[in-house]
Write a protein that holds these residues in place. Structure first.
Motif, PDB file in Angstrom:
ATOM      1  N   GLY A  76       0.818  -1.208   0.000  1.00 27.53           N
ATOM      2  CA  GLY A  76       0.000   0.000   0.000  1.00 27.53           C
ATOM      3  C   GLY A  76       0.850   1.256   0.000  1.00 27.53           C
ATOM      4  N   GLU A  77       0.617   2.109   0.972  1.00 21.92           N
ATOM      5  CA  GLU A  77       1.350   3.361   1.069  1.00 21.92           C
ATOM      6  C   GLU A  77       2.659   3.216   1.837  1.00 21.92           C
ATOM      7  OE1 GLU A  77      -1.383   6.089   2.838  1.00 21.92           O
ATOM      8  OE2 GLU A  77      -2.588   6.293   1.022  1.00 21.92           O
ATOM      9  N   GLY A  78       2.936   1.999   2.348  1.00 23.57           N
ATOM     10  CA  GLY A  78       4.163   1.789   3.113  1.00 23.57           C
ATOM     11  C   GLY A  78       4.090   2.522   4.441  1.00 23.57           C
ATOM     12  N   GLY A  79       5.236   2.962   4.946  1.00 17.87           N
ATOM     13  CA  GLY A  79       5.284   3.706   6.201  1.00 17.87           C
ATOM     14  C   GLY A  79       5.130   2.798   7.392  1.00 17.87           C
ATOM     15  N   ASN A  80       4.987   3.402   8.544  1.00 18.79           N
ATOM     16  CA  ASN A  80       4.827   2.666   9.799  1.00 18.79           C
ATOM     17  C   ASN A  80       3.353   2.556  10.147  1.00 18.79           C
ATOM     18  OD1 ASN A  80       7.630   2.394  10.226  1.00 18.79           O
ATOM     19  ND2 ASN A  80       7.721   4.478  11.038  1.00 18.79           N
ATOM     20  N   TYR A  81       2.893   1.340  10.329  1.00 18.59           N
ATOM     21  CA  TYR A  81       1.489   1.086  10.647  1.00 18.59           C
ATOM     22  C   TYR A  81       1.295   1.083  12.159  1.00 18.59           C
ATOM     23  CZ  TYR A  81      -2.881  -1.553  11.038  1.00 18.59           C
ATOM     24  OH  TYR A  81      -4.143  -1.969  11.340  1.00 18.59           O
ATOM     25  N   ASP A  82       0.353   1.884  12.636  1.00 18.16           N
ATOM     26  CA  ASP A  82       0.063   1.957  14.068  1.00 18.16           C
ATOM     27  C   ASP A  82      -1.377   1.530  14.281  1.00 18.16           C
ATOM     28  OD1 ASP A  82      -0.364   2.562  16.713  1.00 18.16           O
ATOM     29  OD2 ASP A  82       0.736   4.454  16.648  1.00 18.16           O
ATOM     30  N   GLU A  83      -1.551   0.278  14.684  1.00 16.93           N
ATOM     31  CA  GLU A  83      -2.898  -0.269  14.823  1.00 16.93           C
ATOM     32  C   GLU A  83      -3.695   0.451  15.897  1.00 16.93           C
ATOM     33  OE1 GLU A  83      -5.017  -4.575  15.712  1.00 16.93           O
ATOM     34  OE2 GLU A  83      -2.901  -4.482  15.154  1.00 16.93           O
ATOM     35  N   GLU A  84      -3.044   0.921  16.954  1.00 19.67           N
ATOM     36  CA  GLU A  84      -3.763   1.551  18.053  1.00 19.67           C
ATOM     37  C   GLU A  84      -4.344   2.895  17.639  1.00 19.67           C
ATOM     38  OE1 GLU A  84      -1.207   1.812  21.373  1.00 19.67           O
ATOM     39  OE2 GLU A  84      -1.166  -0.354  21.746  1.00 19.67           O
ATOM     40  N   GLN A  85      -3.674   3.595  16.701  1.00 16.85           N
ATOM     41  CA  GLN A  85      -4.143   4.911  16.294  1.00 16.85           C
ATOM     42  C   GLN A  85      -4.974   4.857  15.029  1.00 16.85           C
ATOM     43  OE1 GLN A  85      -0.822   7.553  15.927  1.00 16.85           O
ATOM     44  NE2 GLN A  85      -0.159   7.276  18.026  1.00 16.85           N
ATOM     45  N   ASP A  86      -5.012   3.687  14.383  1.00 17.89           N
ATOM     46  CA  ASP A  86      -5.577   3.596  13.050  1.00 17.89           C
ATOM     47  C   ASP A  86      -7.054   3.928  13.000  1.00 17.89           C
ATOM     48  OD1 ASP A  86      -5.263   3.189  10.363  1.00 17.89           O
ATOM     49  OD2 ASP A  86      -5.777   1.063  10.490  1.00 17.89           O
ATOM     50  N   ASP A  87      -7.808   3.712  14.099  1.00 11.81           N
ATOM     51  CA  ASP A  87      -9.236   3.973  14.040  1.00 11.81           C
ATOM     52  C   ASP A  87      -9.602   5.387  14.463  1.00 11.81           C
ATOM     53  OD1 ASP A  87     -10.208   2.398  17.196  1.00 11.81           O
ATOM     54  OD2 ASP A  87      -8.637   3.820  16.690  1.00 11.81           O
ATOM     55  N   SER A  88      -8.632   6.253  14.685  1.00 16.74           N
ATOM     56  CA  SER A  88      -8.951   7.600  15.134  1.00 16.74           C
ATOM     57  C   SER A  88      -8.181   8.684  14.394  1.00 16.74           C
ATOM     58  CB  SER A  88      -8.668   7.738  16.640  1.00 16.74           C
ATOM     59  OG  SER A  88      -7.307   7.462  16.912  1.00 16.74           O
ATOM     60  N   GLU A  89      -7.128   8.341  13.681  1.00 17.08           N
ATOM     61  CA  GLU A  89      -6.334   9.323  12.973  1.00 17.08           C
ATOM     62  C   GLU A  89      -6.232   8.945  11.500  1.00 17.08           C
ATOM     63  OE1 GLU A  89      -3.416  10.434  16.723  1.00 17.08           O
ATOM     64  OE2 GLU A  89      -2.563   9.972  14.747  1.00 17.08           O
ATOM     65  N   PHE A  90      -6.379   9.958  10.624  1.00 19.89           N
ATOM     66  CA  PHE A  90      -6.342   9.725   9.192  1.00 19.89           C
ATOM     67  C   PHE A  90      -5.319  10.648   8.547  1.00 19.89           C
ATOM     68  CE2 PHE A  90      -9.904   6.959   9.370  1.00 19.89           C
ATOM     69  CZ  PHE A  90     -10.742   7.461  10.357  1.00 19.89           C
ATOM     70  N   HIS A  91      -4.858  10.240   7.380  1.00 20.72           N
ATOM     71  CA  HIS A  91      -3.859  11.028   6.674  1.00 20.72           C
ATOM     72  C   HIS A  91      -4.456  12.254   5.981  1.00 20.72           C
ATOM     73  CE1 HIS A  91      -2.179   6.865   6.799  1.00 20.72           C
ATOM     74  NE2 HIS A  91      -1.091   7.513   7.114  1.00 20.72           N
ATOM     75  N   THR A  92      -5.704  12.122   5.538  1.00 20.00           N
ATOM     76  CA  THR A  92      -6.338  13.191   4.770  1.00 20.00           C
ATOM     77  C   THR A  92      -7.023  14.184   5.706  1.00 20.00           C
ATOM     78  OG1 THR A  92      -6.736  11.630   2.956  1.00 20.00           O
ATOM     79  CG2 THR A  92      -7.971  13.701   2.928  1.00 20.00           C
ATOM     80  N   GLU A  93      -6.629  15.434   5.616  1.00 17.60           N
ATOM     81  CA  GLU A  93      -7.208  16.471   6.473  1.00 17.60           C
ATOM     82  C   GLU A  93      -8.692  16.645   6.170  1.00 17.60           C
ATOM     83  OE1 GLU A  93      -5.114  20.134   6.272  1.00 17.60           O
ATOM     84  OE2 GLU A  93      -6.508  21.199   7.602  1.00 17.60           O
TER      85      GLU A  93
END
Length: 242
Positions: free
Chosen positions: A128-145
């Motif tokens: 996908g987009e690569g980078g570091n995946y953070d499962e704990e933050q994934d349901d509350s923070e998004f890349h797109t403003e």
């Protein structure tokens, strides 16, 4: 006496020649090495199933009797790696299929044992987009403003009954229309048993998919969202099937 001495020297010479010949053969055999051509793509989409393949040779011949195991882990987390035994295709190739369920950079070894040798070529792949995946933050923070999603968690899910999965998407507080939405679902602790549910937009910004769960237990649902521009977001939730 001279004849006996001559006979002794002749026999000794023959023995030395045989020994040297045997050593020479052993030395030639030691020059043969097991080589592995480890083939994986450089990039892959989240949820796409790919083939991990090892071509094994011994000298100029294909090696049909090797043992190959693929070790896969997310960069920086090898202690939680996964080890998968490859299928021997009988022609010197060893393969398995693998699906990555989230963005990240992954590394892998092709552990290969053959002819009393062990070799382990290494590859990396961007998912996908690569980078570091953070499962704990994934349901509350998004890349797109300005992007947000609200997943309506179904209640009282029963096995064998059609269940509605619904999410509402917004961008800058307006309903996000015409997006590509898929639900990635897998039983708790069984990441290899992933299945996908395509969603349809039933109302502006509202995306619904239907699925019947055959077994009770805890399930993970990761919602993947893309549009026709650069938006690519996902969030993970848990549900309980009774």
């Amino acid at each position: 006496m001279k004849n006996k001495l001559f006979l002794f020297i002749t026999v000794l010479s023959l023995l030395l020649l045989v020994a040297c010949g045997g050593n020479k053969k052993d030395e030639n055999e030691e020059l043969l090495i097991v080589e592995v051509d480890f083939i994986v793509p450089e990039t892959v989409d989240v949820g796409e199933t790919i083939e991990l393949k090892a071509n094994v040779t011994y000298g100029d011949e294909v090696e049909k009797d090797a043992t190959v195991k693929f070790e896969v882990w997310e960069t920086g987390d090898q202690e939680n790696s996964e080890l998968i035994e490859a299928e021997n295709n009988g022609d010197g190739t060893y393969t398995t299929e693998y699906t990555f369920n989230h963005d990240g950079v992954f590394e892998m070894y092709a552990h290969t044992d053959a002819q009393s040798q062990h070799t382990m070529p290494k590859k990396s792949i961007t998912v996908g987009e690569g980078g570091n995946y953070d499962e704990e933050q994934d349901d509350s923070e998004f890349h797109t403003e300005g992007f947000d999603m609200h997943f309506t968690e179904p209640e009282d899910i029963a096995t064998g009954k059609e269940t509605e999965l619904m999410v509402h998407l917004t961008l800058d507080e307006e309903s996000l229309e015409d997006a590509n939405v898929r639900y990635e679902v897998w039983p708790d602790g069984e990441e290899d048993s992933t299945f996908w549910v395509d969603a349809e937009e039933t109302e502006a910004g509202e995306y619904v998919g239907q699925h019947s769960f055959e077994e009770a237990g805890k399930y993970h649902i990761q919602i993947h969202v893309k549009d026709n521009k650069d938006l690519h977001e996902h969030a993970e939730y848990e549900i309980e099937v009774k």
